[in-house]
Scaffold this active site. Structure first.
Site, PDB file in Angstrom:
ATOM      1  CG  HIS A 138      -0.345   0.231   2.530  1.00 57.61           C
ATOM      2  ND1 HIS A 138      -0.057  -0.796   3.407  1.00 57.61           N
ATOM      3  CD2 HIS A 138       0.044   1.361   3.167  1.00 57.61           C
ATOM      4  CE1 HIS A 138       0.472  -0.310   4.508  1.00 57.61           C
ATOM      5  NE2 HIS A 138       0.550   1.017   4.391  1.00 57.61           N
ATOM      6  CG  ASP A 168      -0.028  -4.160   2.809  1.00 60.31           C
ATOM      7  OD1 ASP A 168       0.145  -3.505   1.765  1.00 60.31           O
ATOM      8  OD2 ASP A 168      -0.101  -3.651   3.940  1.00 60.31           O
ATOM      9  CB  SER A 243       3.248   1.496   6.309  1.00 62.79           C
ATOM     10  OG  SER A 243       2.060   1.689   7.031  1.00 62.79           O
TER      11      SER A 243
END
Length: 497
Positions: A138, A168, A243
């Site tokens: 993402h 992901d 992230s």
């Protein structure tokens, strides 16, 4: 009152003085017998809070003891690992539509809509000295350009080697004439709840930041991050921008890739999630092998969750494992004797608590090997070795790009095979014609078709081959009635185009 207190102090001092020779003698005897636990060991264990038969041996992990241990620092560990954590900057050009677009008069006054640049910020981890970086999907989704800034201030334009939205995860590659610092990938299965961990990343774009915490839980699922349902939960502070960053253990090994937080405000509230390092290792190996998608081992069987009702019908104490829903008789599982109705309880000695755990265990295994499945069949426990093969390609079906005046124009379609189904994240036992790609500026994109859609029927014609769909899409009509299967649901649409 003072006299009473003084008497009590003198009494205590006398007892300690009288006992001192006995204690010294016991300690001396202990020194002469190192093989047996002595008084000094017992006292030390008691002070450390260790009890029971194993008190003298003690566990490998314990709470800090003494001022010196409390004042220990994570600084050496951070110095060792932080240089391998990078910042990832992804940018894309978004098309901006204008209500006056196409009208010469209004465009003369208001001008044409100009593309607008969008960017996202995340982190990444160098896992190979050649410049291989693991990050989240993402972070780089739909990016036209991905740049990487290393901890020493250098900036690189990266190339995407492999990406998978369902996991992901994404792997990037940067080039340099010198080797890059890396973090060794550890064994995430060795983690235990309560283990100390550090999270390193670039939250909110303020610069590289390190936070500490513990492993709060393992095998978390259904958190809505991705289709993968197997995460490490930690209370180490993770915020937007973290992230793709590193979750490391006290040995300086990568045990997870930070991927998400649970928050109502956007900031950390002590509930963060990381993708286990064993999955990261398998994904990075696939990228370094040059694969165009992350292949899972194929056994020729499909599975579903064990509900409380199913567990009761099978006389199971609790709902656990993964229920076999279908088996290809010609596949590895069918040849090994696996049957519908069996329940997989373990793989290679590792527990399979749910269907998400099964997917995780399978994804981390290597194609071309065998795995030992512990199953429940007809109320009896059994074990079998099943070969892990590459998903069959099937008949080499040609890919067809649809044209003409139809809602399907701009879609690329092909006939499903187990390998293609795996690539699209579909059940490997599905048949039919599926969409594999969509032109962004096409009618198919405007009407909302997506990769993985299976076209079942168009204007009364059953679709079983790509050629049949291509012919149906050439019909000279403005009315279209079609049926599409998406995510196990049947969608029927009637429209005028």
């Amino acid at each position: 009152m003072r006299a009473k207190r003084l008497s009590l102090v003198l009494l205590c001092a006398f007892i300690v003085f009288a006992a001192a020779p006995a204690v010294r003698q016991a300690l001396a005897e202990d020194a002469a017998k190192p093989a047996d636990p002595g008084l000094s060991d017992v006292l030390t264990d008691l002070l450390h809070g260790v009890e029971g038969e194993n008190a003298t041996s003690g566990p490998d992990k314990r709470v800090p003891f003494g001022r010196e241990e409390v004042q220990l620092s994570f600084a050496p560990l951070v110095k060792q690992t932080a240089p391998a954590v990078v910042n990832v900057y992804a940018s894309q050009t978004a098309k901006v539509t204008s209500p006056f677009e196409g009208d010469p008069f209004f465009e003369e006054f208001f001008g044409r809509a100009r593309p607008r640049a969008q960017s996202s910020l995340g982190s990444g981890v160098l896992v190979d000295p050649s410049g291989v970086i693991v990050t989240n999907f993402h972070v780089i989704k739909d990016a036209d350009e991905v740049k990487v800034a290393t901890a020493d201030g250098r900036e690189f334009t990266s190339k995407v080697m492999l990406k998978d939205e369902t996991l992901d995860l994404a792997v990037l590659k940067i080039e340099s004439d010198k080797p890059f610092p890396v973090i060794a990938i550890g064994d995430s299965d060795a983690l235990e709840v309560g283990d100390l961990v550090l999270a390193i990343g670039n939250p909110f774009g303020v610069g590289q930041t390190t936070t500490s915490g513990i492993v709060s839980a393992l095998a978390r699922s259904h958190i809505g991050v991705s289709d993968s349902g197997y995460f490490i939960q930690t209370d180490a502070a993770i915020n937007p921008g973290n992230s793709g960053g590193a979750l490391i253990n006290m040995g300086g090994q990568l045990v997870g890739i930070n991927t998400a937080i649970y928050s109502r405000s956007g900031g950390s509230i002590g509930i963060g999630f990381a993708i286990p390092a064993n999955m990261v290792r398998a994904f990075a190996d696939a990228a370094k092998a040059g694969l165009d998608f992350f292949e899972r081992p194929y056994v020729g069987a499909e599975f579903e969750a064990v509900t409380p009702q199913i567990a009761e019908s099978l006389a199971m104490e609790k709902p656990t494992g993964a229920l076999v829903s279908s088996v290809d008789a010609t596949g590895p599982a069918g040849k090994a004797g696996l049957k519908p109705g069996d329940v997989v309880l373990q793989i290679n000695g590792k527990p399979v608590e749910s269907i998400e755990a099964l997917d995780y265990r399978m994804a981390t295994l290597s194609i071309g090997t065998k795995a030992n499945f512990a199953i429940l069949t007809k109320g009896q426990q059994a074990a079998m070795d099943i070969a892990l093969e590459r998903a069959p390609e099937g008949a080499k079906a040609s890919e067809v790009t649809l044209h003409g005046r139809s809602p399907f124009s701009g879609a690329k379609v092909a006939e499903l095979s187990p390998r293609l189904a795996q690539k699209l994240g579909l059940r490997t036992d599905l048949k039919g014609v599926t969409v594999i790609d969509i032109n962004r500026d096409s009618p198919a994109a405007d009407f909302g078709f997506m990769p993985g859609d299976i076209v079942r029927e168009v204007n009364g014609t059953a679709i079983d081959t790509a050629a049949t769909l291509a012919q149906a899409a050439q019909q000279d009509t403005r009315w279209w009635r079609f049926t599409v299967e998406r995510g196990g649901q049947i969608l029927r649409q009637v429209l005028r185009y």
